[in-house]
Design a protein around this motif. Structure first.
Motif, PDB file in Angstrom:
ATOM      1  N   ILE A   1      -1.027  -8.368  -5.368  1.00  0.00           N
ATOM      2  CA  ILE A   1      -1.732  -9.180  -4.296  1.00  0.00           C
ATOM      3  C   ILE A   1      -0.867  -9.439  -3.063  1.00  0.00           C
ATOM      4  N   GLY A   2      -1.244  -9.507  -1.905  1.00  0.00           N
ATOM      5  CA  GLY A   2      -0.270  -9.593  -0.759  1.00  0.00           C
ATOM      6  C   GLY A   2      -0.661 -10.596   0.256  1.00  0.00           C
ATOM      7  N   GLY A   3       0.030 -11.456   0.838  1.00  0.00           N
ATOM      8  CA  GLY A   3      -0.191 -12.400   1.608  1.00  0.00           C
ATOM      9  C   GLY A   3       0.002 -12.274   3.212  1.00  0.00           C
ATOM     10  N   ARG A   4      -0.879 -12.922   4.044  1.00  0.00           N
ATOM     11  CA  ARG A   4      -0.809 -12.665   5.619  1.00  0.00           C
ATOM     12  C   ARG A   4       0.653 -12.586   6.078  1.00  0.00           C
ATOM     13  N   GLY A   5       0.949 -11.369   6.758  1.00  0.00           N
ATOM     14  CA  GLY A   5       2.099 -11.307   7.329  1.00  0.00           C
ATOM     15  C   GLY A   5       3.539 -11.143   6.367  1.00  0.00           C
ATOM     16  N   ASP A   6       3.112 -10.706   5.404  1.00  0.00           N
ATOM     17  CA  ASP A   6       4.065 -10.472   4.307  1.00  0.00           C
ATOM     18  C   ASP A   6       4.509  -9.095   4.299  1.00  0.00           C
ATOM     19  N   ILE A   7       5.374  -8.851   5.418  1.00  0.00           N
ATOM     20  CA  ILE A   7       5.829  -7.531   5.626  1.00  0.00           C
ATOM     21  C   ILE A   7       7.017  -7.051   4.612  1.00  0.00           C
ATOM     22  N   VAL A   8       7.699  -8.072   4.235  1.00  0.00           N
ATOM     23  CA  VAL A   8       8.810  -7.678   3.217  1.00  0.00           C
ATOM     24  C   VAL A   8       8.020  -7.293   2.063  1.00  0.00           C
ATOM     25  N   GLY A   9       7.190  -7.852   1.700  1.00  0.00           N
ATOM     26  CA  GLY A   9       6.508  -7.514   0.441  1.00  0.00           C
ATOM     27  C   GLY A   9       5.702  -6.005   0.451  1.00  0.00           C
ATOM     28  N   ALA A  10       5.110  -5.895   1.551  1.00  0.00           N
ATOM     29  CA  ALA A  10       4.328  -4.660   1.987  1.00  0.00           C
ATOM     30  C   ALA A  10       5.424  -3.399   1.786  1.00  0.00           C
ATOM     31  N   ARG A  11       6.492  -3.654   2.604  1.00  0.00           N
ATOM     32  CA  ARG A  11       7.512  -2.476   2.686  1.00  0.00           C
ATOM     33  C   ARG A  11       8.153  -2.297   1.375  1.00  0.00           C
ATOM     34  N   ARG A  12       8.383  -3.160   0.485  1.00  0.00           N
ATOM     35  CA  ARG A  12       8.892  -3.103  -0.862  1.00  0.00           C
ATOM     36  C   ARG A  12       7.857  -2.301  -1.683  1.00  0.00           C
ATOM     37  N   LEU A  13       6.545  -2.648  -1.606  1.00  0.00           N
ATOM     38  CA  LEU A  13       5.562  -1.927  -2.527  1.00  0.00           C
ATOM     39  C   LEU A  13       5.473  -0.449  -2.000  1.00  0.00           C
ATOM     40  N   ALA A  14       5.546  -0.236  -0.555  1.00  0.00           N
ATOM     41  CA  ALA A  14       5.651   1.030  -0.038  1.00  0.00           C
ATOM     42  C   ALA A  14       6.675   1.887  -0.258  1.00  0.00           C
ATOM     43  N   GLU A  15       8.046   1.345  -0.262  1.00  0.00           N
ATOM     44  CA  GLU A  15       9.160   2.159  -1.186  1.00  0.00           C
ATOM     45  C   GLU A  15       8.638   2.512  -2.469  1.00  0.00           C
ATOM     46  N   LEU A  16       8.110   1.470  -3.345  1.00  0.00           N
ATOM     47  CA  LEU A  16       8.290   1.920  -4.553  1.00  0.00           C
ATOM     48  C   LEU A  16       7.210   2.777  -4.939  1.00  0.00           C
ATOM     49  N   ALA A  17       6.208   2.930  -4.217  1.00  0.00           N
ATOM     50  CA  ALA A  17       4.732   3.909  -4.354  1.00  0.00           C
ATOM     51  C   ALA A  17       5.343   5.187  -4.022  1.00  0.00           C
ATOM     52  N   ALA A  18       6.381   5.252  -2.775  1.00  0.00           N
ATOM     53  CA  ALA A  18       6.830   6.480  -2.315  1.00  0.00           C
ATOM     54  C   ALA A  18       7.651   7.017  -3.517  1.00  0.00           C
ATOM     55  N   ARG A  19       8.453   6.327  -4.245  1.00  0.00           N
ATOM     56  CA  ARG A  19       9.420   6.712  -5.172  1.00  0.00           C
ATOM     57  C   ARG A  19       8.392   7.350  -6.239  1.00  0.00           C
ATOM     58  N   PHE A  20       7.369   6.930  -6.782  1.00  0.00           N
ATOM     59  CA  PHE A  20       6.644   7.531  -7.788  1.00  0.00           C
ATOM     60  C   PHE A  20       5.933   8.693  -7.094  1.00  0.00           C
ATOM     61  N   HIS A  21       5.588   8.882  -6.019  1.00  0.00           N
ATOM     62  CA  HIS A  21       4.891   9.857  -5.490  1.00  0.00           C
ATOM     63  C   HIS A  21       5.734  10.972  -5.446  1.00  0.00           C
ATOM     64  N   PHE A  22       7.022  10.976  -4.919  1.00  0.00           N
ATOM     65  CA  PHE A  22       8.074  12.080  -4.828  1.00  0.00           C
ATOM     66  C   PHE A  22       8.683  12.302  -6.208  1.00  0.00           C
ATOM     67  N   ALA A  23       8.483  11.602  -7.376  1.00  0.00           N
ATOM     68  CA  ALA A  23       8.559  11.763  -8.636  1.00  0.00           C
ATOM     69  C   ALA A  23       7.555  12.587  -9.241  1.00  0.00           C
TER      70      ALA A  23
END
Length: 385
Positions: free
Chosen positions: A202-224
């Motif tokens: 669940i993400g909050g308004r303007g939470d760019i740090v949380g979004a980038r953190r989730l994106a990086e984590l999702a990318a790691r699973f994808h590439f694995a």
């Protein structure tokens, strides 16, 4: 100055200037639960300012809660607020006054200090948690104002354990804790996870740090080559959408309670990546639903879950990814952690617990309260002219 103890239910006066979404959520929830206990209430608030009151503000409150807007004369809002607060206490009896957010708390305590007597005063800053507490505590002006106002008696109340600790450092008084309640429907939710592993954030308004953190984590699973589906339930601003979409994260929000419960029921793991949601409302809902939680190691995270007991903590993206994979690979352990989280949530976040905590805080004897009347509870009679 003296504080007169409550001997019968005359009601609770809430006063607030900074109507952020978190403050409005807390007040709507608190007033609703107190109404269930038969307690009448008034909310005095600034009708203009930053942030501006939500357009649907009256709809957020039960109609039995009396709302008193204060106009903001140019450069004189503090005087208008002080006068309105004193006038309200002169016109109607109250058992307690609760000041919400910094400006209202400071001005309100000074205004009440000018009265010969007043009900017990409670103060909640709604902002001394997590990363924000470091900024607040580091502010010389903020600390000086708090210490100046503390000479006017009040009882500090934190919306979480972190905020309560910060208040105790500032005021040098023992602080109470009022953690946000979770709707009872979350505790009855039956989990029916998708066939494909699903991780919800669940993400909050303007939470760019949380979004980038989730994106990086999702990318790691994808590439694995891990077939895990990541979901961001929250505001989809363009600067948030770009990194999330690039990592294949689905954006489904913002959601109402019913839709959010559906998303929680479909998930296998709840992942908390935000630094903004220091109060952890997403985590508390997931815990109430019995969903195992992985929480970023940010300030306040230890107040949300106990590592290995009611959730898992991760200091960085690598640790978060490891904890998520461990839960997905060991469903029995995930169920055990989710069951423990739900038991903990029932003790901390259930609406009935919140109601009793409010009544105890304001020293209202629930056994002596009149039975709630749907037509009358919360309504004040105007004084005779």
């Amino acid at each position: 100055m003296s504080a007169t103890p409550a001997v019968a239910t005359s009601g609770v006066l809430h006063a607030v200037e900074h109507l952020s979404s978190s403050v409005v959520d807390f007040l709507a929830q608190a007033t609703r639960e107190l109404l269930q206990g038969g307690v009448r209430q008034t909310v005095v608030y600034a009708s203009h300012g930053r942030p501006a009151p939500p357009r649907d503000l009256p709809a957020r409150f039960d109609p039995r809660v009396r709302l008193v807007p204060i106009e903001r004369p140019s450069g004189r809002w503090h005087w208008a607020f002080a006068r309105a607060l004193c006038d309200e206490l002169s016109a109607r009896p109250y058992d307690a006054v609760h000041l919400h957010a910094g400006k209202a708390g400071f001005v309100g305590r000074l205004a009440l200090g000018s009265l010969p007597s007043h009900p017990p005063v409670y103060y909640t800053p709604h902002g001394l948690t997590g990363v924000h507490s470091r900024r607040a505590l580091a502010s010389l002006l903020g600390g000086w104002l708090e210490r100046l106002a503390v000479y006017h008696a009040c009882h500090p109340v934190g919306c979480g354990h972190g905020e309560a600790r910060a208040l105790e450092r500032l005021t040098r008084r023992s602080a109470s804790v009022l953690e946000d309640a979770v709707d009872a429907a979350y505790f009855e939710l039956a989990l029916t996870p998708d066939s494909r592993p699903r991780v919800l954030t669940i993400g909050g308004r303007g939470d760019i740090v949380g979004a980038r953190r989730l994106a990086e984590l999702a990318a790691r699973f994808h590439f694995a080559g891990e077939p895990v589906h990541f979901v961001w339930a929250g505001h989809g601003e363009s600067r948030l959408e770009q990194p999330l979409a690039a990592a294949g994260v689905e954006i489904v929000g913002p959601l109402d309670d019913c839709a959010l419960r559906t998303q929680l029921a479909r998930a296998h793991v709840y992942l908390h990546t935000s630094r903004r949601d220091a109060r952890g409302t997403g985590v508390s809902r997931a815990m109430a639903a019995g969903l195992p939680c992985v929480v970023a190691g940010v300030p306040g995270s230890h107040d949300l879950v106990s590592h290995q007991l009611t959730g898992l903590l991760g200091a960085d993206v690598s640790a978060l990814a490891e904890q998520v994979k461990r839960l997905l690979d060991h469903p029995a352990r995930a169920r055990e952690l989710g069951d423990s989280a739900r038991r903990e949530a029932r003790q901390r976040f259930h609406p009935q617990r919140f109601r009793h905590a409010l009544l105890a805080l304001y020293r209202l004897d629930v056994d002596r309260l009149p039975a709630p009347d749907s037509a009358r509870a919360g309504a004040f009679d105007l004084p005779a002219s």
